[in-house]
Design an enzyme around this catalytic site. Structure first.
Site, PDB file in Angstrom:
ATOM      1  N   ALA A 158     -23.884  10.481 -28.826  1.00 52.38           N
ATOM      2  CA  ALA A 158     -23.780   9.242 -28.050  1.00 52.38           C
ATOM      3  C   ALA A 158     -22.862   9.422 -26.850  1.00 52.38           C
ATOM      4  O   ALA A 158     -23.181   8.988 -25.732  1.00 52.38           O
ATOM      5  CB  ALA A 158     -23.267   8.104 -28.936  1.00 52.38           C
ATOM      6  N   TYR A 159     -21.718  10.064 -27.071  1.00 49.30           N
ATOM      7  CA  TYR A 159     -20.764  10.266 -25.978  1.00 49.30           C
ATOM      8  C   TYR A 159     -21.375  11.137 -24.877  1.00 49.30           C
ATOM      9  O   TYR A 159     -21.277  10.808 -23.691  1.00 49.30           O
ATOM     10  CB  TYR A 159     -19.486  10.898 -26.521  1.00 49.30           C
ATOM     11  CG  TYR A 159     -18.387  11.020 -25.489  1.00 49.30           C
ATOM     12  CD1 TYR A 159     -17.627   9.908 -25.129  1.00 49.30           C
ATOM     13  CD2 TYR A 159     -18.096  12.239 -24.882  1.00 49.30           C
ATOM     14  CE1 TYR A 159     -16.620  10.012 -24.181  1.00 49.30           C
ATOM     15  CE2 TYR A 159     -17.090  12.350 -23.944  1.00 49.30           C
ATOM     16  CZ  TYR A 159     -16.356  11.236 -23.594  1.00 49.30           C
ATOM     17  OH  TYR A 159     -15.370  11.347 -22.647  1.00 49.30           O
ATOM     18  N   CYS A 160     -22.013  12.241 -25.275  1.00 45.51           N
ATOM     19  CA  CYS A 160     -22.617  13.132 -24.283  1.00 45.51           C
ATOM     20  C   CYS A 160     -23.737  12.428 -23.523  1.00 45.51           C
ATOM     21  O   CYS A 160     -23.850  12.563 -22.304  1.00 45.51           O
ATOM     22  CB  CYS A 160     -23.151  14.397 -24.958  1.00 45.51           C
ATOM     23  SG  CYS A 160     -21.857  15.473 -25.607  1.00 45.51           S
ATOM     24  N   SER A 162     -24.029   9.254 -22.960  1.00 43.73           N
ATOM     25  CA  SER A 162     -23.468   8.231 -22.075  1.00 43.73           C
ATOM     26  C   SER A 162     -22.838   8.845 -20.834  1.00 43.73           C
ATOM     27  O   SER A 162     -22.964   8.314 -19.725  1.00 43.73           O
ATOM     28  CB  SER A 162     -22.439   7.381 -22.827  1.00 43.73           C
ATOM     29  OG  SER A 162     -21.282   8.137 -23.157  1.00 43.73           O
TER      30      SER A 162
END
Length: 303
Positions: A158-160, A162
């Protein structure tokens, strides 16, 4: 001539700058750096007590607002109050962000979507809200991205996603508003000594992830160093800023990173999983506190 010289040496003096995610970490340090260079800072965040402490630590007058960057209406109301109290912003830094880690197959859909919502949709909402002001002031929008935008890591899907999204968004926005003399910059930041990273190191999945990165990439950088570079980027209306500087070199090799990460992960992840079970971390970072899923605290403002 004297006033011209001063404006060149202190281009932010008297200018209004909005910083999201300003309660702690990079945002708080950035606010202090901007204030030190003469800016009037509007602090936006989710933790009123922390925002109040940051505002009290600034060298000049500051105002803070408790607001969720994903709330369109609340952001519009806050922008109107920023204009009323301080004037039109000349710069906006989209810094608010959260993270989560763990195997995607076991990920909580609500948590996964919240990371995307805050980091990507919240950044776009910030830009949409303040773009009319930046057009009027011919200002600058700085999007805080990450090394994760250039080289995706396992266990941080999710972080990557985003951060890759905000990088692409900033490139598109730059091309769209260039003729209106609005600058758009991207900050590529590596591991920084913030609550998010300290929280991450408490979880095996992310602690091991960082430990198996190449030595330069696993180093944690002081928050004041990172924030100082971002302040300079705002002053210079930079199109890109890399902290540390060697991240610029990654741009030329980023195409090789996904197969390299896959190659390493194929051998290392089974070994790591055999030693310690990888579990979801939940939301990480100051922005995870007071999350809307836990109840809406409403909007609060303090001069």
């Amino acid at each position: 001539m004297g006033s011209v010289a001063r404006s060149r040496h202190r281009p932010l003096a008297g200018r209004v700058v909005v910083v999201t995610g300003a309660a702690r970490g990079i945002g708080a340090a950035l606010a202090r750096g901007l204030s030190h260079r003469g800016a009037l800072v509007a602090l936006l965040g989710r933790q009123p007590e922390d925002l109040q402490r940051v505002a009290a630590s600034l060298t000049g007058p500051a105002h803070w607002w408790e607001v969720d960057v994903t709330d369109d209406a609340a952001m519009e109301r806050t922008a109107a109050r920023v204009r009323d109290r301080l004037g039109r912003p000349s710069a906006v830094v989209a810094n608010a962000g959260v993270a989560e880690g763990g195997p995607f197959i076991d990920s909580d859909p609500v948590t996964w979507r919240r990371v995307i919502d805050v980091n990507l949709n919240g950044s776009a909402n910030t830009a949409r809200t303040y773009l009319p002001d930046l057009v009027a002031t011919r200002g600058h929008y700085l999007q805080v991205a990450s090394l994760a935008a250039m080289g995706a890591s396992p266990m941080m899907s999710a972080y990557c996603a985003s951060k890759a999204g905000v990088e692409s968004f900033a490139h598109a926005l730059r091309a769209e508003v260039a003729h209106q003399r609005v600058g758009v910059g991207i900050a590529y930041v590596n591991w920084t000594d913030t609550d998010m990273i300290r929280d991450a190191d408490e979880h095996a999945v992310l602690r091991e992830l960082r430990a198996h990165m190449p030595p330069p990439a696993r180093r944690v950088y002081p928050v004041d160093l990172v924030a100082g570079r971002l302040v300079t980027a705002v002053e210079r209306r930079s199109a890109a800023v890399y902290v540390p500087r060697w991240l610029r070199l990654v741009q030329f090799t980023r195409g090789a990173l996904p197969p390299l990460v896959t190659l390493v992960s194929r051998t290392q992840l089974p070994r790591l999983a055999a030693r310690e079970r990888f579990e979801a971390t939940g939301l990480l970072g100051a922005g995870a506190e007071g999350d809307p899923a836990e109840g809406d605290p409403g909007e609060r403002h303090e001069s």
